[in-house]
Design a protein around this motif. Structure first.
Motif, PDB file in Angstrom:
ATOM      1  N   TRP A  28       4.017  -2.266   8.129  1.00 55.28           N
ATOM      2  CA  TRP A  28       4.355  -0.913   8.506  1.00 55.28           C
ATOM      3  C   TRP A  28       5.915  -0.845   8.557  1.00 55.28           C
ATOM      4  O   TRP A  28       6.487   0.135   7.997  1.00 55.28           O
ATOM      5  CB  TRP A  28       3.774  -0.366   9.407  1.00 55.28           C
ATOM      6  N   LEU A  77      -0.378   0.118  15.854  1.00 52.90           N
ATOM      7  CA  LEU A  77      -1.570   0.353  15.070  1.00 52.90           C
ATOM      8  C   LEU A  77      -2.022   1.985  15.068  1.00 52.90           C
ATOM      9  O   LEU A  77      -2.418   2.653  14.109  1.00 52.90           O
ATOM     10  CB  LEU A  77      -2.574  -0.742  15.118  1.00 52.90           C
ATOM     11  N   ALA A  78      -2.116   2.349  16.332  1.00 52.87           N
ATOM     12  CA  ALA A  78      -2.242   3.795  16.417  1.00 52.87           C
ATOM     13  C   ALA A  78      -1.430   4.481  15.717  1.00 52.87           C
ATOM     14  O   ALA A  78      -1.832   5.537  15.202  1.00 52.87           O
ATOM     15  CB  ALA A  78      -2.204   4.008  18.069  1.00 52.87           C
ATOM     16  N   LEU A 128      -2.169   4.447  11.955  1.00 52.01           N
ATOM     17  CA  LEU A 128      -3.374   5.322  11.553  1.00 52.01           C
ATOM     18  C   LEU A 128      -3.158   6.940  11.651  1.00 52.01           C
ATOM     19  O   LEU A 128      -3.731   7.512  10.956  1.00 52.01           O
ATOM     20  CB  LEU A 128      -4.380   4.901  12.594  1.00 52.01           C
ATOM     21  N   ALA A 161      -1.424   7.971   8.490  1.00 50.07           N
ATOM     22  CA  ALA A 161      -2.259   8.097   7.541  1.00 50.07           C
ATOM     23  C   ALA A 161      -3.215   8.993   7.369  1.00 50.07           C
ATOM     24  O   ALA A 161      -3.709   9.652   6.508  1.00 50.07           O
ATOM     25  CB  ALA A 161      -3.032   6.593   7.272  1.00 50.07           C
ATOM     26  N   TYR A 162      -3.714   9.465   8.804  1.00 52.88           N
ATOM     27  CA  TYR A 162      -4.803  10.200   8.836  1.00 52.88           C
ATOM     28  C   TYR A 162      -4.676  11.362  10.144  1.00 52.88           C
ATOM     29  O   TYR A 162      -4.952  11.175  11.362  1.00 52.88           O
ATOM     30  CB  TYR A 162      -6.102   9.558   9.317  1.00 52.88           C
ATOM     31  N   LEU A 168      -2.762   0.843   3.974  1.00 51.60           N
ATOM     32  CA  LEU A 168      -4.342   0.656   4.555  1.00 51.60           C
ATOM     33  C   LEU A 168      -4.995   0.424   3.306  1.00 51.60           C
ATOM     34  O   LEU A 168      -6.312  -0.388   3.538  1.00 51.60           O
ATOM     35  CB  LEU A 168      -4.566   1.813   5.410  1.00 51.60           C
ATOM     36  N   LEU A 203     -10.747   0.041  15.439  1.00 58.22           N
ATOM     37  CA  LEU A 203      -9.901   1.235  15.360  1.00 58.22           C
ATOM     38  C   LEU A 203      -9.731   1.573  13.707  1.00 58.22           C
ATOM     39  O   LEU A 203      -9.996   2.587  13.047  1.00 58.22           O
ATOM     40  CB  LEU A 203      -8.534   0.932  15.631  1.00 58.22           C
ATOM     41  N   LEU A 204      -9.714   0.503  12.993  1.00 53.48           N
ATOM     42  CA  LEU A 204      -9.633   0.562  11.471  1.00 53.48           C
ATOM     43  C   LEU A 204     -10.876   0.874  10.800  1.00 53.48           C
ATOM     44  O   LEU A 204     -10.719   1.800   9.873  1.00 53.48           O
ATOM     45  CB  LEU A 204      -9.206  -0.797  10.683  1.00 53.48           C
ATOM     46  N   HIS A 220     -12.108   4.282   9.293  1.00 54.31           N
ATOM     47  CA  HIS A 220     -11.427   5.010   8.094  1.00 54.31           C
ATOM     48  C   HIS A 220     -11.522   4.090   6.995  1.00 54.31           C
ATOM     49  O   HIS A 220     -11.607   4.510   5.701  1.00 54.31           O
ATOM     50  CB  HIS A 220      -9.845   4.844   8.395  1.00 54.31           C
TER      51      HIS A 220
END
Length: 419
Positions: free
Chosen positions: A284, A301-302, A305, A308-309, A327, A359-360, A363
């Motif tokens: 990233w 990571l948070a 995400l 992305a979302y 992702l 977490l992943l 999604h």
């Protein structure tokens, strides 16, 4: 006195106690009448075993049920207060320690965050020592009631009498032949008779999911641990009280890209170099993401995400295309690697767990399934379900606590002898 097959009367008695305890632990509460058919023991043996275990405080009454025309039948269960267990997760972002009663109800917890690349053995052992002291103090617990301490750790585990027990080879965290069990025994302030059980963190996660989570009832399951790194285990066991065959897999170091990214292990193209949280942070950042170079894996990571979302109602109608592309690639790498698990082991279920996996997963799971189906043999894939683990981010700690719990049940409820 020895029997013809070499088993002694003591062995038979311990085996009978173990059968009763295991059935009550996983299927209880049950009456004495119900215990006979599910254990295969005679009513006399059931009465003797139950009387012993009740007298020792391992079993307790749990109400009663009506019988067919007779007196109500007393229900029995394993007494939650009859012992204490500690589970320890030596992860790659933190050390987490939890104290449980025998029902695996959490009584206290403590944790220490690890600095980036902070896998110094002395520092981690000091964290374990302090956290064990903290949870015992917080619960007002007597260390003498401990039935054992389980520790889940990254890497390969070997047993060595000369080294004082479990030795850890954790190449990705810089541990080479670390005699962890001996070091912990010398450092943590617990009675000398309290046993320590050190095993791979993915294996402890797998046992927890098989006993209490998404793997329960499956004859074979593959359980993935996706955190800063990536690991997995395969468990062959129809029921929790059987002697399961569990194998830790260095799944994160299977090749998904020839001449690909450099992995922490030193090789090229490993799954971990694309799907681990540390690798996602680096990918990233390299793609121009706003994550700071010194951001920890969980924060990065948070942020990925969130980019992305976006949350409902955010200004942007769609997620960041770079984050979504990254992702999307990750889902394909994971799907291809899951297909390897399907083709090699043909498990009934595959569970994706670990803090990053959970977490992943919400999604990426549909795309992981799609890619796994494309890459796997169709017949095998059609007989495998792919789901998220059900026990949350604490699953490794719970699984670590099942190591001394399993030992206690197998020994028929006998406590560790005083040293």
């Amino acid at each position: 006195m020895a029997e013809r097959n070499g088993r002694t009367v003591r062995d038979l008695r311990r085996g009978n106690r173990a059968r009763v305890l295991q059935r009550l632990y996983f299927d209880g509460p049950l009456s004495r009448h119900e215990l006979g058919p599910v254990t295969g023991l005679s009513s006399g043996s059931i009465s003797n075993v139950v009387a012993e275990l009740v007298a020792e405080g391992v079993l307790e009454e749990a109400g009663s049920v009506e019988s067919d025309g007779g007196r109500p039948r007393t229900l029995l269960r394993v007494a939650p207060a009859s012992g204490l267990l500690i589970g320890i997760d030596i992860g790659e972002t933190r050390v987490r320690v939890e104290l449980f009663d025998l029902s695996l109800t959490e009584l206290a917890r403590a944790e220490r965050l690890l600095a980036q690349h902070g896998y110094d053995v002395d520092r981690i052992v000091a964290h374990v020592r302090d956290c064990v002291t903290d949870v015992l103090r917080a619960a007002g617990a007597d260390p003498g009631r401990l039935l054992g301490i389980g520790i889940g750790v990254p890497g390969l585990i070997e047993r060595s009498v000369a080294a004082g027990g479990a030795v850890v080879h954790g190449q990705t965290i810089g541990w080479s032949g670390v005699p962890l069990e001996r070091i912990l025994r010398d450092t943590v302030e617990i009675p000398p008779e309290v046993p320590l059980f050190v095993d791979n963190g993915a294996k402890t996660l797998g046992q927890a999911e098989m006993w209490f989570g998404g793997g329960r009832g499956a004859a074979t399951a593959a359980v993935a641990l996706i955190g800063s790194g990536v690991g997995a285990c395969v468990v062959h066991s129809a029921t929790p009280d059987e002697n399961a065959r569990t194998s830790a897999l260095e799944w994160g170091h299977t090749t998904v890209h020839i001449r690909g990214r450099r992995c922490r292990c030193g090789s090229l193209g490993c799954l971990e170099a694309y799907a681990g949280a540390e690798a996602l942070r680096e990918r990233w950042r390299e793609a121009g993401g706003p994550s700071a170079a010194d951001a920890d894996d969980e924060t990065a990571l948070a942020a990925l995400l969130a980019a992305a979302y976006p949350a409902p109602g955010a200004d942007e109608e769609a997620g960041d295309p770079v984050a979504l592309s990254l992702l999307g690639d990750t889902a394909e790498y994971l799907g291809a690697a899951v297909a390897d698990l399907i083709n090699l082991f043909r498990p009934e279920r595959i569970l994706l767990g670990g803090w990053a996996g959970l977490l992943l997963g919400p999604h990426l799971l549909p795309e992981v399934r799609r890619h796994a189906t494309e890459y796997a043999l169709h017949h095998a894939a059609s007989r495998t379900t792919i789901e998220l683990g059900r026990l949350g981010a604490d699953a490794v700690t719970v699984g670590a606590a099942t190591l001394p719990l399993s030992d206690f049940l197998t020994r028929g409820g006998s406590r560790p002898p005083k040293a």
